[in-house]
Write a protein that holds these residues in place. Structure first.
Motif, PDB file in Angstrom:
ATOM      1  N   GLU A 215       0.821  -1.211   0.000  1.00 24.15           N
ATOM      2  CA  GLU A 215       0.000   0.000   0.000  1.00 24.15           C
ATOM      3  C   GLU A 215       0.852   1.257   0.000  1.00 24.15           C
ATOM      4  O   GLU A 215       0.491   2.280  -0.617  1.00 24.15           O
ATOM      5  N   ILE A 216       1.998   1.216   0.695  1.00 20.77           N
ATOM      6  CA  ILE A 216       2.853   2.395   0.762  1.00 20.77           C
ATOM      7  C   ILE A 216       3.445   2.701  -0.612  1.00 20.77           C
ATOM      8  O   ILE A 216       3.463   3.857  -1.067  1.00 20.77           O
ATOM      9  N   THR A 217       3.918   1.677  -1.296  1.00 22.80           N
ATOM     10  CA  THR A 217       4.475   1.880  -2.627  1.00 22.80           C
ATOM     11  C   THR A 217       3.413   2.370  -3.605  1.00 22.80           C
ATOM     12  O   THR A 217       3.669   3.272  -4.420  1.00 22.80           O
ATOM     13  N   GLU A 218       2.233   1.786  -3.541  1.00 21.12           N
ATOM     14  CA  GLU A 218       1.166   2.220  -4.449  1.00 21.12           C
ATOM     15  C   GLU A 218       0.741   3.663  -4.169  1.00 21.12           C
ATOM     16  O   GLU A 218       0.461   4.428  -5.106  1.00 21.12           O
ATOM     17  N   ALA A 219       0.706   4.054  -2.903  1.00 21.65           N
ATOM     18  CA  ALA A 219       0.362   5.438  -2.574  1.00 21.65           C
ATOM     19  C   ALA A 219       1.402   6.408  -3.109  1.00 21.65           C
ATOM     20  O   ALA A 219       1.065   7.503  -3.593  1.00 21.65           O
ATOM     21  N   ALA A 220       2.679   6.028  -3.040  1.00 20.36           N
ATOM     22  CA  ALA A 220       3.726   6.886  -3.580  1.00 20.36           C
ATOM     23  C   ALA A 220       3.622   7.002  -5.098  1.00 20.36           C
ATOM     24  O   ALA A 220       3.858   8.075  -5.666  1.00 20.36           O
ATOM     25  N   ARG A 230      11.068   6.842  -4.929  1.00 19.70           N
ATOM     26  CA  ARG A 230      10.519   5.796  -4.054  1.00 19.70           C
ATOM     27  C   ARG A 230      11.640   5.001  -3.387  1.00 19.70           C
ATOM     28  O   ARG A 230      11.551   4.652  -2.209  1.00 19.70           O
ATOM     29  N   MET A 231      12.707   4.729  -4.160  1.00 22.15           N
ATOM     30  CA  MET A 231      13.831   3.989  -3.594  1.00 22.15           C
ATOM     31  C   MET A 231      14.505   4.777  -2.482  1.00 22.15           C
ATOM     32  O   MET A 231      14.836   4.231  -1.417  1.00 22.15           O
ATOM     33  N   TRP A 232      14.706   6.082  -2.704  1.00 15.01           N
ATOM     34  CA  TRP A 232      15.461   6.898  -1.754  1.00 15.01           C
ATOM     35  C   TRP A 232      14.644   7.267  -0.516  1.00 15.01           C
ATOM     36  O   TRP A 232      15.166   7.271   0.604  1.00 15.01           O
TER      37      TRP A 232
END
Length: 319
Positions: A215-220, A230-232
């Protein structure tokens, strides 16, 4: 007149309570002594503690004693205590200082930069790859990791030698070739250690990346954050503890690499790839100075301990 019987009311019907039954007094249970309780809890750990004292603390203590003696393999009936003479000799020896510098270069290039960065990159790419690609890539990388160190050394020696695979590829591409084991030996052995040890970092980072909530990655992504952002800002902070653990284990393993470098270059040409483990081997088993070699080993142990303290402090820091 007939007397009318009076009915007793509720207050009159109740009988006065009798004496309460005797209840025996409860005595508080006596607690065991704190020292006895601690010993009881530590009893199941005693076999492991004995093994650690016997096979870890004991040899380290004996090596620490030998570092202050002039013990030799040949030509000496008894050793004598020489204090810090071995350590003073080491810091005045140009070969020792050269070995320290090459060990730092070898560790930084092959562990801190090579294995750590490449392992993280492979783990991130394999998350987005198809299952056949993940299976093939993981199989190749892990095969290099499980190979014995001597076998991996011979393979990389055949790759970097003058008539080896790398020069054959360069000749096919019409690019200049050279004897890599003679001109750039420390870079060649660093690349060999990266090739062999990257699988461990890849497995550590693969497990860490799988623990990041989707969910965190999708929100970003919805907010417009690109892959690098996103990586940093998300991935690296959330796997910070895994990075510290991986760096500590890789650094300690790289500081003790011997067979790979010995098979490929034997520390040569001259001493251009002579790291501290090879320097210790030369002083202890070729020059027969066990006391001096043990002093160098103790210095290497101190260096590894300092790295461990730094990484452990990083692990304590909350994300």
């Amino acid at each position: 007149m007939t007397a009318v019987p009076q009915h007793a009311g509720p207050d009159m019907a109740s009988t006065p309570p009798g004496p309460a039954p005797h209840t025996p007094a409860r005595h508080p249970r006596s607690r065991p002594h704190p020292l006895l309780r601690t010993l009881t809890r530590a009893l199941p750990l005693s076999p492991a503690l004995v093994l650690l004292l016997l096979f870890l603390v004991g040899p380290i203590a004996y090596c620490a004693y030998l570092a202050f003696t002039d013990l030799q393999l040949t030509g000496q009936a008894h050793s004598s205590f020489v204090g810090f003479a071995n350590f003073r000799t080491a810091f005045k020896d140009e070969e020792f200082l050269n070995a320290v510098w090459l060990t730092v270069v070898f560790t930084v290039l092959s562990s801190l930069i090579g294995q750590n960065t490449l392992g993280l990159a492979l783990a991130a790419l394999m998350q987005r790859a198809s299952k056949p690609v993940r299976t093939l890539t993981g199989g190749i990388v892990i095969t290099a990791w499980v190979l014995p160190e001597v076998v991996a050394g011979f393979l990389l020696y055949a790759f970097f030698r003058r008539e080896g695979t790398l020069n054959a590829i360069l000749d096919w591409l019409h690019l200049p070739s050279q004897n890599w084991l003679f001109t750039l030996p420390i870079l060649a052995v660093s690349f060999a250690n990266v090739w062999r040890g990257t699988a461990f970092s890849m497995l550590v980072y693969s497990a860490a990346l799988n623990e990041i909530p989707q969910e965190i990655t999708e929100a970003a992504e919805v907010d417009g954050a690109g892959g690098w952002r996103r990586m940093w800002h998300i991935t690296l902070p959330m796997i910070r503890r895994s990075i510290g653990t991986n760096l500590m284990l890789n650094t300690l393993q790289t500081l003790s690499v011997f067979g790979l470098v010995w098979v490929m270059t034997r520390g040569g040409p001259g001493n251009k790839s002579q790291t501290l483990p090879l320097y210790m081997y030369e002083q202890g088993f070729q020059n027969s100075m066990i006391g001096y070699a043990t002093a160098v080993a103790l210095l290497l142990l101190v260096v590894g301990s300092l790295f461990s303290v730094v990484y452990l402090r990083l692990l304590r820091t909350e994300v």
